[in-house]
Design a protein around this motif. Structure first.
Motif, PDB file in Angstrom:
ATOM      1  N   GLN A   1       0.874  -1.188   0.000  1.00 26.61           N
ATOM      2  CA  GLN A   1       0.000   0.000   0.000  1.00 26.61           C
ATOM      3  C   GLN A   1       0.909   1.236   0.000  1.00 26.61           C
ATOM      4  OE1 GLN A   1      -2.581   0.737   3.416  1.00 26.61           O
ATOM      5  NE2 GLN A   1      -4.082   1.723   2.049  1.00 26.61           N
TER       6      GLN A   1
ATOM      7  N   LEU B   1       1.660  -5.514   3.503  1.00 25.84           N
ATOM      8  CA  LEU B   1       0.553  -6.103   4.277  1.00 25.84           C
ATOM      9  C   LEU B   1       0.320  -7.534   3.796  1.00 25.84           C
ATOM     10  CD1 LEU B   1      -1.575  -2.891   4.102  1.00 25.84           C
ATOM     11  CD2 LEU B   1      -0.818  -3.929   6.254  1.00 25.84           C
ATOM     12  N   ILE B   2       0.301  -8.430   4.746  1.00 20.34           N
ATOM     13  CA  ILE B   2       0.281  -9.857   4.409  1.00 20.34           C
ATOM     14  C   ILE B   2      -1.043 -10.270   3.755  1.00 20.34           C
ATOM     15  CG2 ILE B   2      -0.540 -10.645   6.665  1.00 20.34           C
ATOM     16  CD1 ILE B   2       1.502 -12.985   6.374  1.00 20.34           C
TER      17      ILE B   2
ATOM     18  N   PRO C   1      -5.801 -10.633   6.137  1.00 22.80           N
ATOM     19  CA  PRO C   1      -5.138 -11.105   7.372  1.00 22.80           C
ATOM     20  C   PRO C   1      -6.073 -11.439   8.530  1.00 22.80           C
ATOM     21  CG  PRO C   1      -4.504  -8.832   6.873  1.00 22.80           C
ATOM     22  CD  PRO C   1      -5.267  -9.343   5.700  1.00 22.80           C
TER      23      PRO C   1
ATOM     24  N   LEU D   1      -4.540 -14.323  10.670  1.00 25.55           N
ATOM     25  CA  LEU D   1      -3.427 -13.765  11.441  1.00 25.55           C
ATOM     26  C   LEU D   1      -3.382 -14.273  12.892  1.00 25.55           C
ATOM     27  CD1 LEU D   1      -1.188 -11.898  10.511  1.00 25.55           C
ATOM     28  CD2 LEU D   1      -2.353 -10.024  11.633  1.00 25.55           C
TER      29      LEU D   1
ATOM     30  N   ILE E   1       3.549 -17.567  12.579  1.00 23.87           N
ATOM     31  CA  ILE E   1       3.741 -16.186  12.131  1.00 23.87           C
ATOM     32  C   ILE E   1       5.216 -15.890  11.829  1.00 23.87           C
ATOM     33  CG2 ILE E   1       3.935 -15.288  14.503  1.00 23.87           C
ATOM     34  CD1 ILE E   1       2.159 -13.441  11.675  1.00 23.87           C
TER      35      ILE E   1
ATOM     36  N   SER F   1       6.179 -14.334   8.372  1.00 22.12           N
ATOM     37  CA  SER F   1       6.726 -12.973   8.359  1.00 22.12           C
ATOM     38  C   SER F   1       8.079 -12.916   7.655  1.00 22.12           C
ATOM     39  CB  SER F   1       6.874 -12.445   9.780  1.00 22.12           C
ATOM     40  OG  SER F   1       5.604 -12.195  10.292  1.00 22.12           O
TER      41      SER F   1
ATOM     42  N   ASN G   1       5.202  -5.096   9.140  1.00 18.60           N
ATOM     43  CA  ASN G   1       4.541  -5.319  10.443  1.00 18.60           C
ATOM     44  C   ASN G   1       5.175  -6.507  11.155  1.00 18.60           C
ATOM     45  OD1 ASN G   1       2.062  -3.404  10.458  1.00 18.60           O
ATOM     46  ND2 ASN G   1       2.107  -4.314   8.412  1.00 18.60           N
ATOM     47  N   ILE G   2       5.426  -6.312  12.421  1.00 21.62           N
ATOM     48  CA  ILE G   2       6.071  -7.376  13.227  1.00 21.62           C
ATOM     49  C   ILE G   2       5.124  -7.768  14.353  1.00 21.62           C
ATOM     50  CG2 ILE G   2       7.997  -7.869  14.821  1.00 21.62           C
ATOM     51  CD1 ILE G   2       8.810  -7.657  11.867  1.00 21.62           C
TER      52      ILE G   2
ATOM     53  N   ASP H   1       2.718   1.543  15.617  1.00 22.40           N
ATOM     54  CA  ASP H   1       1.537   1.434  14.743  1.00 22.40           C
ATOM     55  C   ASP H   1       0.263   1.738  15.523  1.00 22.40           C
ATOM     56  OD1 ASP H   1       0.105   0.935  12.488  1.00 22.40           O
ATOM     57  OD2 ASP H   1       0.634  -1.198  12.316  1.00 22.40           O
TER      58      ASP H   1
ATOM     59  N   VAL I   1      -6.339   7.516   4.994  1.00 20.66           N
ATOM     60  CA  VAL I   1      -6.753   8.730   4.276  1.00 20.66           C
ATOM     61  C   VAL I   1      -7.509   8.283   3.032  1.00 20.66           C
ATOM     62  CG1 VAL I   1      -5.970  10.880   3.186  1.00 20.66           C
ATOM     63  CG2 VAL I   1      -4.678   9.899   5.115  1.00 20.66           C
ATOM     64  N   GLU I   2      -8.809   8.668   3.023  1.00 24.78           N
ATOM     65  CA  GLU I   2      -9.628   8.131   1.944  1.00 24.78           C
ATOM     66  C   GLU I   2     -10.065   9.196   0.920  1.00 24.78           C
ATOM     67  OE1 GLU I   2     -12.741   5.906   3.857  1.00 24.78           O
ATOM     68  OE2 GLU I   2     -11.410   4.178   4.168  1.00 24.78           O
TER      69      GLU I   2
ATOM     70  N   GLY J   1      -3.394   5.582   2.707  1.00 23.12           N
ATOM     71  CA  GLY J   1      -4.846   5.387   2.670  1.00 23.12           C
ATOM     72  C   GLY J   1      -5.296   5.061   1.267  1.00 23.12           C
TER      73      GLY J   1
END
Ligand code: C2E
Ligand code: MG
Ligand code: MG
Length: 818
Positions: A595, A610-611, A622, A626, A635, A639, A662-663, A724, A782-783, A801
């Motif tokens: 993204q 993003l997974i 996810p 997840l 994971i 990852s 992401n962790i 995050d 943000v859309e 976004g």
């Protein structure tokens, strides 16, 4: 003259029969009875002259001879005396005389028809007598001689009777001579010989000694054994005086043998009879020794020993018995079987009587009522048709205590003094059939953390307190099976399944209630409880597995779980899912979508990886997997694959300044995590500053040394750290103070509600906080343009976004980059 001859014959006859008294008695009885009958019969009728009386006498004696011969033959044969038979035989003759003398007034000799009958009758009797003689046990020669004599006698008897020369005196004389011949010449000679042979054989061959002495004790004869006994040869002693003074009843020992002496005195001397009693003596000696041995053993054996009747009554016992059971004397002994073992004791005695002996471990009680563990060895025996049992009671109290100590070691947990897993399994193997039982597993929540935060001593204290609480709470078997896992085995809940379930529910609620509010120092404890209800026929491993399953469910769902089929199904599904996911990892089905992260003028400078699970062309988001990946620990592998893809992307394009990855907190708890990521980075030759590590706030629930070390290493190696979803947690600001974050990502909640003034102000505040911490801040979600404008006015420089782009596959992302 005739009368004189008759009297003479009678006297001779009496003399002859005197030698065998029974014969004269037979003859006289015949005569006596015949006369008696005659006198009675004739009392009122006729008066006899003396000569008439003699005539009758003559007849009587004459005819009585025949039954007398028969009697003789019977005695000779050895038959029992049968007076009835003898009387019956003489009856026809009696009537003959009566008819002749009284009715016809005739003597037998003068009556022809009577004489024929007489001869015929005599013949029959003689034949019957012959039969007896033939069967007699004498020499054949003698038998033949007797037969000849009888035949000649009969011949003369018949001749004189038929020719009317029936001369009684002559017949008597002849009979007399015949019997003298039989008695003296034939029989006597034969019998004396046999007797002498027998006596001699007896004396010579008997193993007992016999010495014959005269009145003056001069030896007349002695046999071989006697010679041995007195130690002299035949010639040395014969006709000499017997010097030894043997007494009746005396027992002497000669040449290792024992003899009892019997002295039989008779008119002309004495017989010394030495009976060999060696065997009896030895037997009684042995008997005596056995008796002494038995008494010695009985009294001195160190174990208690009792002699008991089949009804259980103690009739004798040794001193060890009275001592062990605390009695003074045999008479005082009460029943040593405890009341609760009465039945068992009866069965035991029955077994002894049936099998002969029994070895058994049980309990007996002393006079003071103390229970004593004993190993019984019992055996039955018989004396004079009466059965007895001897019982040896070995005191095994010490042994039992020792084995109890050993089993305590093996079966008890030394810390909590509850049982351990070994014991529970032993009990599980010996459950009663028909009943439902339950197994309850209790786990202390976060015990690991308590242990590592507060130390082992505190941890032990917690375990002890929990164990004691459980002991207070229930009488069922409690064990500590693992570190912080307690197992309770509730045996025999009920035979009815519904009742068993409700009883178990009650029990668990009670236990849960007991465990509520346990506080050790300042730490309040919480528990997970899982249980399973089962019967004895179920496999033990299965029982444990199912109870474990409910416990792990209880950990997941944070409530008490009773095992059910549904849980099993759910878990089976999860297992299947796990297998599927493992395969997906192997196949590389977990890939990153990218993204864009862009500036306010839409320039893409970075991206967030993003997974996604791309399965058969379908993209799975996810939230569907997840949690599962985290729970199973998969994971970490997934990852790593994502990170490798990120590195690959960065190696393909120079247009990206950074990519966010992401962790999961789980990864950070692994000591090797940062090293592994660094290796991948090196492999693709990527600058660490191009990677931003995104961490969510929930990581800090488990913040520990390993997590800290990992973060420090990442930071020192040049990675950027990003907090995050900023603003959603409780203490976001607190973390900012402790961890050197480079960037914060503001949760999209704030952006979607940007119209709300409060939100707006918060965004402004967050921005200035980031500024003052010298951190970058990226608003997420943000859309639209409006949101972008407001955020730009506040001062934000980078944005993420759907307005800039949704997460997209690598190829698509690369194409929008160029
Ligand atoms: P996140 O890190 O906060 O990621 C942003 C999420 O917001 C993504 O959802 C993204 O699709 C979504 N999003 C972005 N812009 C918008 C928008 O304008 N409107 C709306 N409604 N949503 C937007 P996604 O991809 O479903 O990811 C969800 C979460 O999964 C992520 O939240 C992150 O916490 C986690 N995650 C994703 N990939 C990974 C990974 O590789 N490892 C780990 N540990 N977690 C990951
Ligand atoms: Mg993220
Ligand atoms: Mg986020």
């Amino acid at each position: 003259m005739e009368d004189f001859l008759i009297i003479l014959s009678l006297v001779s006859l009496i003399y002859l029969f005197e030698r065998k008294l029974y014969k004269i008695s037979s003859a006289l009885i015949h005569i006596f009875f015949s006369l008696l009958f005659l006198s009675i019969f004739e009392f009122f009728k006729i008066k006899y002259s003396l000569s008439e009386f003699f005539c009758i006498m003559q007849d009587l004696i004459g005819v009585s001879l025949i039954p007398a011969i028969f009697s003789f033959s019977e005695d000779f044969y050895g038959k029992k005396k049968n007076y009835k038979k003898r009387f019956l035989i003489s009856l026809p003759l009696f009537f003959l005389i009566v008819i002749n003398n009284i009715i016809f007034h005739k003597q037998l000799v003068n009556s022809k028809p009577s004489n024929f009958f007489l001869v015929f009758y005599a013949l029959i009797i003689i034949i019957l007598s012959f039969k007896n003689i033939f069967k007699a046990n004498v020499e054949k020669k003698v038998k033949i001689n007797i037969l000849i004599i009888f035949l000649s006698l009969f011949g003369y008897y018949a001749y004189s009777t038929i020719t009317n020369n029936f001369n009684i005196p002559i017949i008597l004389l002849l009979t007399l001579i015949s019997f003298i011949i039989i008695e003296f010449i034939l029989l006597r000679k034969s019998w004396i010989k046999v007797l002498e042979d027998a006596k001699e054989n007896l004396i010579l061959n008997i193993s007992d000694g016999i010495i014959l002495v005269d009145k003056n004790n001069y030896v007349l004869d002695l046999n071989k054994p006697a010679q041995k006994i007195i130690g002299k040869e035949f010639n040395q002693i014969i006709n000499r005086k017997l010097e030894d003074n043997f007494k009746n009843g005396q027992i002497i020992e000669k040449n290792g043998k024992y003899y009892s002496i019997e002295v039989i005195d008779f008119e002309k001397g004495s017989i010394y009879y030495f009976r060999d009693v060696t065997k009896e003596m030895k037997y009684s000696k042995r008997q005596e020794i056995a008796n002494i041995l038995f008494h010695n053993l009985f009294n001195n054996i160190p174990d208690p020993l009792a002699l008991v009747t089949p009804s259980g009554k103690i009739v004798d016992c040794n001193s060890a018995f009275t001592k062990t059971f605390g009695y003074k004397k045999l008479e005082n002994i009460e029943n040593i079987v405890p009341d609760y073992l009465k039945e068992e004791s009866k069965i035991l005695i029955l077994q002894i009587l049936k099998k002969g002996h029994v070895s058994y471990e049980t309990v007996r009680k002393s006079k003071s009522g103390k229970n004593i563990f004993v190993r019984i060895y019992a055996s039955k025996f018989e004396i004079e048709n009466q059965t007895f049992i001897y019982i040896i009671y070995s005191d095994i109290s010490k042994e039992k205590k020792l084995s109890q100590q050993i089993s305590n070691l093996i079966e008890k947990d030394p810390l909590t003094k509850t049982f351990n897993k070994v014991y529970i399994i032993k009990r599980l193997k010996n459950l009663k059939p028909l009943f439902y039982h339950s197994l309850i597993f209790i786990d202390i929540k976060d015990f690991q953390r308590i242990n590592s935060l507060k130390g082992n001593v505190f941890g032990d204290k917690v375990l002890k307190i929990v164990a004691n609480k459980l002991k207070e709470c229930t009488n069922y078997i409690i064990s500590r099976a693992h570190a912080d896992e307690f197992w309770i085995l509730a045996e025999e809940l009920d035979i009815d399944v519904k009742k068993a379930y409700s009883k178990n529910k009650e029990l668990i609620l009670h236990i849960d209630n007991c465990l509520k509010n346990i506080k050790v120092d300042d730490t309040s404890l919480k528990f997970h409880i899982g249980t399973y209800i089962f019967k004895n026929d179920e496999n033990i491993d299965e029982v444990i597995r199912k109870t474990s399953l409910s416990l792990s469910r209880s950990k997941d769902e944070d409530k008490i779980i009773t095992y059910s089929k549904e849980i099993e199904d759910e878990i089976r599904k999860e297992l299947e899912k796990e297998i599927q996911i493992k395969k997906a990892i192997e196949k590389g089905e977990f890939i990153p979508f990218f993204q864009p992260i862009a500036t306010h003028n839409m320039e893409i400078v970075g991206a967030e990886a993003l997974i996604r699970w791309v399965k058969d062309g379908k993209v799975i988001p996810p939230f569907e997997f997840l949690d599962f990946l985290e729970k199973t620990g998969l994971i970490e592998q997934a990852s790593k694959q994502i990170f490798e893809n990120v590195c690959k992307l960065l190696s393909k394009t120079k247009k990206l300044k950074f990519v966010d990855v992401n962790i999961s907190p789980i990864q950070l708890k692994n000591t090797n995590f940062s090293k592994d990521y660094l290796k991948i980075l090196e492999k693709y030759n990527i600058q660490s500053s191009q990677i931003t590590i995104e961490i969510t706030e929930n990581l800090f629930i488990d913040y520990n040394d390993i997590v800290r070390e990992n973060l420090n290493l990442l930071k020192s190696e040049g990675f950027k750290l990003c907090l995050d979803d900023f603003g959603t947690g409780y203490s976001s600001l607190n973390y900012l103070r402790n961890i050197p974050f480079d960037i914060i990502k503001i949760d999209r909640e704030f952006i979607s509600n940007i119209d709300d003034e409060k939100n707006l102000n918060l965004l402004k505040a967050i921005y200035s906080i980031a500024e003052s911490f010298k951190m970058g801040a990226i608003p997420e979600g943000v859309e639209n343009e409006k949101q972008l404008e407001i955020l730009t006015v506040i001062g934000f420089r980078l944005f993420q976004g759907y307005y800039f782009g949704k997460p997209m596959p690598e190829s698509e992302f690369l194409s929008i980059l160029s």
